[in-house]
Structures are given as C-alpha cells and as structure tokens.
Write a protein that holds these residues in place. Structure first.
Motif, PDB file in Angstrom:
ATOM      1  N   ARG A  93     -17.229   5.557 -18.786  1.00  0.00           N
ATOM      2  CA  ARG A  93     -15.962   4.829 -18.613  1.00  0.00           C
ATOM      3  C   ARG A  93     -15.646   3.951 -19.824  1.00  0.00           C
ATOM      4  NH1 ARG A  93     -14.749   1.454 -13.301  1.00  0.00           N
ATOM      5  NH2 ARG A  93     -12.659   1.122 -14.065  1.00  0.00           N
ATOM      6  N   LYS A  94     -16.665   3.245 -20.311  1.00  0.00           N
ATOM      7  CA  LYS A  94     -16.464   2.386 -21.483  1.00  0.00           C
ATOM      8  C   LYS A  94     -16.046   3.211 -22.695  1.00  0.00           C
ATOM      9  CE  LYS A  94     -20.078  -0.937 -20.364  1.00  0.00           C
ATOM     10  NZ  LYS A  94     -21.281  -1.582 -20.882  1.00  0.00           N
ATOM     11  N   MET A  95     -16.736   4.308 -22.895  1.00  0.00           N
ATOM     12  CA  MET A  95     -16.450   5.156 -24.054  1.00  0.00           C
ATOM     13  C   MET A  95     -15.047   5.749 -23.956  1.00  0.00           C
ATOM     14  SD  MET A  95     -18.926   5.357 -26.342  1.00  0.00           S
ATOM     15  CE  MET A  95     -18.608   3.624 -26.233  1.00  0.00           C
ATOM     16  N   LEU A  96     -14.677   6.208 -22.775  1.00  0.00           N
ATOM     17  CA  LEU A  96     -13.349   6.795 -22.598  1.00  0.00           C
ATOM     18  C   LEU A  96     -12.269   5.752 -22.857  1.00  0.00           C
ATOM     19  CD1 LEU A  96     -11.686   9.273 -21.927  1.00  0.00           C
ATOM     20  CD2 LEU A  96     -11.825   8.623 -19.507  1.00  0.00           C
ATOM     21  N   TYR A  97     -12.468   4.559 -22.361  1.00  0.00           N
ATOM     22  CA  TYR A  97     -11.491   3.494 -22.600  1.00  0.00           C
ATOM     23  C   TYR A  97     -11.363   3.219 -24.100  1.00  0.00           C
ATOM     24  CZ  TYR A  97      -8.982  -0.865 -22.569  1.00  0.00           C
ATOM     25  OH  TYR A  97      -8.051  -1.824 -22.816  1.00  0.00           O
ATOM     26  N   TYR A  98     -12.481   3.067 -24.764  1.00  0.00           N
ATOM     27  CA  TYR A  98     -12.469   2.767 -26.202  1.00  0.00           C
ATOM     28  C   TYR A  98     -11.783   3.888 -26.982  1.00  0.00           C
ATOM     29  CZ  TYR A  98     -14.214   1.812 -30.903  1.00  0.00           C
ATOM     30  OH  TYR A  98     -14.307   1.573 -32.242  1.00  0.00           O
ATOM     31  N   ILE A  99     -12.163   5.107 -26.703  1.00  0.00           N
ATOM     32  CA  ILE A  99     -11.585   6.247 -27.421  1.00  0.00           C
ATOM     33  C   ILE A  99     -10.088   6.358 -27.144  1.00  0.00           C
ATOM     34  CG2 ILE A  99     -11.591   8.771 -27.612  1.00  0.00           C
ATOM     35  CD1 ILE A  99     -14.657   8.581 -26.967  1.00  0.00           C
ATOM     36  N   SER A 100      -9.693   6.122 -25.905  1.00  0.00           N
ATOM     37  CA  SER A 100      -8.271   6.240 -25.569  1.00  0.00           C
ATOM     38  C   SER A 100      -7.436   5.170 -26.257  1.00  0.00           C
ATOM     39  CB  SER A 100      -8.053   6.213 -24.057  1.00  0.00           C
ATOM     40  OG  SER A 100      -8.361   4.952 -23.534  1.00  0.00           O
ATOM     41  N   ARG A 101      -8.065   4.096 -26.711  1.00  0.00           N
ATOM     42  CA  ARG A 101      -7.344   3.082 -27.487  1.00  0.00           C
ATOM     43  C   ARG A 101      -7.165   3.540 -28.938  1.00  0.00           C
ATOM     44  NH1 ARG A 101      -6.718   1.980 -23.063  1.00  0.00           N
ATOM     45  NH2 ARG A 101      -4.600   2.338 -23.706  1.00  0.00           N
TER      46      ARG A 101
ATOM     47  N   ASP B  55     -11.637  15.175 -24.866  1.00  0.00           N
ATOM     48  CA  ASP B  55     -12.270  16.098 -25.818  1.00  0.00           C
ATOM     49  C   ASP B  55     -13.180  15.345 -26.787  1.00  0.00           C
ATOM     50  OD1 ASP B  55     -10.886  18.196 -24.651  1.00  0.00           O
ATOM     51  OD2 ASP B  55      -9.287  18.177 -26.158  1.00  0.00           O
ATOM     52  N   ILE B  56     -12.680  14.233 -27.278  1.00  0.00           N
ATOM     53  CA  ILE B  56     -13.469  13.433 -28.217  1.00  0.00           C
ATOM     54  C   ILE B  56     -14.703  12.879 -27.520  1.00  0.00           C
ATOM     55  CG2 ILE B  56     -13.461  11.341 -29.635  1.00  0.00           C
ATOM     56  CD1 ILE B  56     -10.407  11.940 -30.050  1.00  0.00           C
ATOM     57  N   LEU B  57     -14.544  12.464 -26.286  1.00  0.00           N
ATOM     58  CA  LEU B  57     -15.678  11.939 -25.524  1.00  0.00           C
ATOM     59  C   LEU B  57     -16.794  12.974 -25.434  1.00  0.00           C
ATOM     60  CD1 LEU B  57     -16.880   9.633 -23.815  1.00  0.00           C
ATOM     61  CD2 LEU B  57     -15.731  10.675 -21.833  1.00  0.00           C
ATOM     62  N   GLN B  58     -16.437  14.227 -25.204  1.00  0.00           N
ATOM     63  CA  GLN B  58     -17.454  15.286 -25.152  1.00  0.00           C
ATOM     64  C   GLN B  58     -18.163  15.431 -26.492  1.00  0.00           C
ATOM     65  OE1 GLN B  58     -18.442  16.621 -22.291  1.00  0.00           O
ATOM     66  NE2 GLN B  58     -16.942  15.210 -21.456  1.00  0.00           N
ATOM     67  N   GLN B  59     -17.408  15.324 -27.578  1.00  0.00           N
ATOM     68  CA  GLN B  59     -18.012  15.394 -28.908  1.00  0.00           C
ATOM     69  C   GLN B  59     -18.966  14.222 -29.144  1.00  0.00           C
ATOM     70  OE1 GLN B  59     -14.944  15.675 -31.902  1.00  0.00           O
ATOM     71  NE2 GLN B  59     -13.788  17.151 -30.688  1.00  0.00           N
ATOM     72  N   VAL B  60     -18.585  13.053 -28.644  1.00  0.00           N
ATOM     73  CA  VAL B  60     -19.431  11.870 -28.785  1.00  0.00           C
ATOM     74  C   VAL B  60     -20.749  12.090 -28.070  1.00  0.00           C
ATOM     75  CG1 VAL B  60     -19.682   9.433 -28.131  1.00  0.00           C
ATOM     76  CG2 VAL B  60     -17.534  10.253 -29.129  1.00  0.00           C
TER      77      VAL B  60
END
Length: 181
Positions: free
Chosen positions: A34-42, A52-57
């Motif tokens: 959840r934290k990562m998705l929030y950060y990436i979505s910003r 997609d980026i989250l999966q790469q992370v």
C-alpha cells in the motif's frame, strides 16, 4: 508514520528474506504494498501505470534484497528502487508519446470529491512538481529524516531542506486556492 513495532517487523521480515525464508517475502510485500503504491502513484500520472511499476519494484527488490547490507536500510532502499522505476517509466513514456501534456493531471479529474479534505490534499499534491511530491511524501507519510530522503533521492541534505521548504509553501498555497476559488 511507521511505529517502532512496524519498523522492527520490517527489519525481521527483511532478515528472513535475506535468509531465503519462502514465507517472508509475501509478508513483506503485504506489509509494504500500500505504501509503495501510494508513493508510486504520486510520481506517475496514470494510476494503472503505478501498478505496473509496483510489480517492477517488487521484482527488482526480490532480486536485490540479498545485497542489502543492513535490514534497517530497507525503507530508503525500497523507496529508491520505486523512484528509479517511476523515473524510467516516465522517460519511456516521453519517448513513446508525441504529446506529453496528456500525462499531466488536470484539476477536473476528481472534481466531484473536492469537498473531501483528503481528496483536496491529494489533488494539491498531484499539482506539485514531482520533486516536491517526493519530499513531502517521504517526510510526512514515511517520517523519513532529511538524511534518509537525501539517500533515496541521491541529493545533498541541503537540497532536501530547500525542496521541503518550497514544497510546503506551494502546497499551502494550492490548498488555500482550492478553498477560495
């Protein structure tokens, strides 16, 4: 802000991952997704790109976690991976599209939710520069120190302090403008 218990739990999960405990990785992902998705979505304009980026992370983290020197460094390390993947994605999109303006969020994207304070904050954050979004997210939501943010962003601490100052000012101004259109 992460509590001391959450920080300790993360460190233990990281240690277990580093020791190839097969049950640790899904727990770590669940705790941080959840934290990562929030950060990436910003950092990226389109929400579906954030997934997609989250999966790469997670893939990069899985491959590299054994090279992490200290489990206490996991948080800045995973955020640095996320930031780099988001930057790579943005650069790739710019190469693929002829009109980068399509990627900019518009103030009308969430107009129906403007009465909700949290939504107003998110809208204002989305209107800030990426550099300002990054420092505010890491400082306020992750409770990172200036030095930790500097490591994630790979800039001097003085730059982080300057960005924080300007980001707070700009965010305050955007929020005031939303209240008084």
């Amino acid at each position: 802000m992460p509590s001391e218990t959450e920080k300790l739990r993360t460190q233990l999960l990281v240690l277990r991952c580093m020791r190839d405990d097969p049950s640790a990785w899904p727990e770590l992902v669940a705790a941080w997704e959840r934290k990562m998705l929030y950060y990436i979505s910003r950092l990226v304009p389109r929400h579906h790109d954030a997934y997609d980026i989250l999966q790469q992370v997670w893939f990069a983290a899985y491959r590299g976690i054994g090279r992490l020197d200290d489990p206490r460094d996991f948080s800045p390390w995973i955020y640095r991976i996320a930031r780099n993947k988001a930057i790579d994605h943005r650069q790739l999109r710019l190469l693929k599209t002829t009109d980068a303006a399509d990627d900019l969020p518009t103030s009308d994207d969430h107009a129906q939710d403007r009465f909700d304070n949290a939504e107003a904050l998110h809208l204002a954050l989305d209107r800030l520069s990426i550099a300002h979004r990054e420092v505010l997210t890491l400082y306020f939501l992750e409770d990172f120190s200036v030095d930790q943010i500097a490591r994630v962003l790979e800039v001097p601490p003085g730059t982080v302090k300057s960005r924080l100052h300007h980001a707070k000012r700009d965010l305050r101004q955007l929020l005031e403008n939303q209240e008084n259109p």
